[in-house]
Structures are given as C-alpha cells and as structure tokens.
Design an enzyme around this catalytic site. Sequence first.
Site, PDB file in Angstrom:
ATOM      1  N   HIS A 102      44.011 -64.556  -5.150  1.00 29.05           N
ATOM      2  CA  HIS A 102      42.997 -63.626  -5.655  1.00 29.05           C
ATOM      3  C   HIS A 102      43.659 -62.525  -6.491  1.00 29.05           C
ATOM      4  CE1 HIS A 102      38.846 -61.761  -4.910  1.00 29.05           C
ATOM      5  NE2 HIS A 102      39.462 -60.960  -5.767  1.00 29.05           N
TER       6      HIS A 102
ATOM      7  N   HIS B 102      43.148 -60.548 -10.386  1.00 27.73           N
ATOM      8  CA  HIS B 102      42.397 -60.390 -11.643  1.00 27.73           C
ATOM      9  C   HIS B 102      43.343 -60.097 -12.797  1.00 27.73           C
ATOM     10  CE1 HIS B 102      38.290 -60.180  -9.849  1.00 27.73           C
ATOM     11  NE2 HIS B 102      38.983 -59.836  -8.792  1.00 27.73           N
TER      12      HIS B 102
ATOM     13  N   ASP C 253      42.616 -58.815 -15.843  1.00 22.29           N
ATOM     14  CA  ASP C 253      42.438 -57.510 -16.510  1.00 22.29           C
ATOM     15  C   ASP C 253      42.867 -56.331 -15.638  1.00 22.29           C
ATOM     16  OD1 ASP C 253      40.308 -58.236 -14.936  1.00 22.29           O
ATOM     17  OD2 ASP C 253      38.744 -57.578 -16.309  1.00 22.29           O
TER      18      ASP C 253
ATOM     19  N   GLY D 200      32.302 -58.220  -9.669  1.00 21.65           N
ATOM     20  CA  GLY D 200      31.523 -57.076 -10.122  1.00 21.65           C
ATOM     21  C   GLY D 200      30.926 -56.295  -8.971  1.00 21.65           C
TER      22      GLY D 200
ATOM     23  N   HIS E 162      33.169 -63.463  -4.495  1.00 21.41           N
ATOM     24  CA  HIS E 162      33.408 -62.118  -3.965  1.00 21.41           C
ATOM     25  C   HIS E 162      32.216 -61.752  -3.075  1.00 21.41           C
ATOM     26  CE1 HIS E 162      36.334 -61.433  -7.212  1.00 21.41           C
ATOM     27  NE2 HIS E 162      36.651 -60.281  -6.658  1.00 21.41           N
TER      28      HIS E 162
ATOM     29  N   GLU F 137      32.508 -57.227   0.524  1.00 21.70           N
ATOM     30  CA  GLU F 137      33.432 -56.182   0.080  1.00 21.70           C
ATOM     31  C   GLU F 137      32.644 -54.871   0.022  1.00 21.70           C
ATOM     32  OE1 GLU F 137      34.761 -56.609  -3.984  1.00 21.70           O
ATOM     33  OE2 GLU F 137      36.482 -55.289  -3.710  1.00 21.70           O
TER      34      GLU F 137
HETATM   35 ZN   LIG Z   1      38.580 -59.346  -6.738  1.00 22.05          ZN
END
Ligand SMILES: [Zn+2]
Length: 319
Positions: free
Chosen positions: A10, A12, A14, A170, A197, A200
């Site tokens: 996991h 990202h 960016d 997001g 996701h 969270e």
């Molecule tokens: Zn994430």
Amino acid sequence: MSEKKLIELHLHLDGSLRPETVWELSKEQGIAIPASSPEDVKFKMEVPEDCKTLEEYLERFALPLMVLQRADAIERVTFELVEDLAKEGVTYAEIRFAPQLSVSGGLTQDQVVEAAIRGAERGMKEYPRIRVGLILCCMRGDTNQELNMQTVETAKKYLGSVVCAVDIAGAEGLFPTEMFVPVFAKVREYGLPMTIHAGEAAGPDSMRTALSYGTKRIGHGVAAIEDPELVKRLVEEGITLEVSVTSNYHTKVVDRLEDHPIRRLFDAGVRVTINSDNMTCSRTNVNKELDLMRTVFGFTEEEIEKMEEYAWEARFLKN
Ligand SMILES: [Zn+2]
C-alpha cells in the site's frame, strides 16, 4: 532459500515523490507552484504536525499533482519511486495512483497508465531484485462517476504483468463506500482484482460494504477493532489488511501511535501487513514502519516475518 522478503502493498505514488523532483518538474514545465525552493516543496508536501483529519492530510497531494499532468513526468516519478524502493531493500511493491488526477493537461487515463508502466518497467530493468505492480485508484467523489468508470476500463485494458488491480481512494468520511456500487459492479463483471480503502476515516460499516463488493484486501481497515464480529469475519474469510501505522496517526485514526490496534488485530489472527501509504507526505518508509513494529508494538522478528508472509500471499502479481 529465497531471499528475505520486504514488501509494500500500500503505497501512493503522488504521496511518495522526491520533493526535489517536484521542484525540477515545475521549472521544466514552466508551472508556477506555491513553493519558493526545493526545501519549501518538501515542507508543503509533508503532513503538518497538527494534522487533524484525512481531508487535511489529502490536501498535501495538490502540489505534487500539479506537475503530474505530463507523460514524461509520470514516467520519471514512477521510475524514481521504484529506484527509491529498490535502494531501501524492498523486494516486491504495489504502487498505486489515480490516473484520473493526471488528465488536466490533456492526457487520457490510458496514456497516464502507459507512462507509469514505462517508468515501472524501466525501474525493474535497472533494479532487477524488485518486482513492481501498479494499482489504479478510482477516487471518492460525487461528480466523477464517469472518470471512475474509465479507470475501470483502463484497468481492464492494461491488466497484465504490471497493472494488477483497482482500488478506491479519497475522502471516506465525505463519500461513503456504498456510493460506489456501480464502479465495483463493473470491477466484478470484468473479474479485476481489487483492494478498497475502508475503515480509515469511517467505521466498520464501510468495511462491510467493501467486503460486499467482493474484496479480499482492505486498505487500512483499522476500524474493525471496534467490532468483534467483523474481526472474526476478517479472520474466517482470510481478509488481508494493508495497515499504515504512521499515516493512521497523521489522519487521526488513532490519537497516539501506541493506541494503534495493529497488535490487537494481529493477535486476533487478522492478516495484517505493514505499509508506508505515503513516503514523502508521512515522512516514512517500510523500514521505518518495521522499526515501529519492533519498538512501539513489541513485534518479534518471527511475527514480522509472519506479516511479510501475509503480504506475500495477498500480492496481486502471482506469476
Ligand atoms: Zn492509502
């Protein structure tokens, strides 16, 4: 014996760029970014100490995304992330990003993904000890249904030795998982591997909805600890949680690092794995996360190896 595994499931793209690259790309592309130096870029890409929510955390992505609207830039940052991971000793990584966030300069999502594939392949060629996959993220929102559908089409088209799954990322607190039934109906229709996701910034119900879509992996999923029935289900169904302790602390899933339920989830038999989420934004990497497992949560080397084994078994690229 095979070499020691170090796995990132996991991560990202960016949120893991080199700040100096963002600075260089802004100069190269002639883009005015809200930063006055490479150091300032770094400062603005990193999460502030007093970050209160996932939404605030996600604001950190606006700056790096400004320079990710061109194919050469996307190829470069993907290559560099593979390089950084390889140098860190990672042996297998799945890097995720949302192609729909790189289309404002005229690229199609297909072109965005092609550029990332080129970067990943070049990285693996130069650093053959690491294997890398790409996960394409849909985005939570209420006006981007078509963009999400396009992401699924793009994933179907490029699914192969590099592109390996679909995700949704997001603001979970603002756009609940149940809003995305049509997206995941399509994912299922196409038989695409997925991770979601959930759990969270929202609770166990968000995770239940994710499971109803057929996912066997959940990004974060720490909210499960509030619900013993759900924990039991995760164990019984062999669901893998992609946990990122530092990031969860930054987004205030937990108020203090030591309150994180990773130890309790592991002890309950849940297949938890250790991940960075965002190397730059959260000032971390998988080795730092492993150190936290040892020092804050008291995991032994055998237990850490067990979690690496969980990660290995849950990987999307099986051959
Ligand atoms: Zn994430």
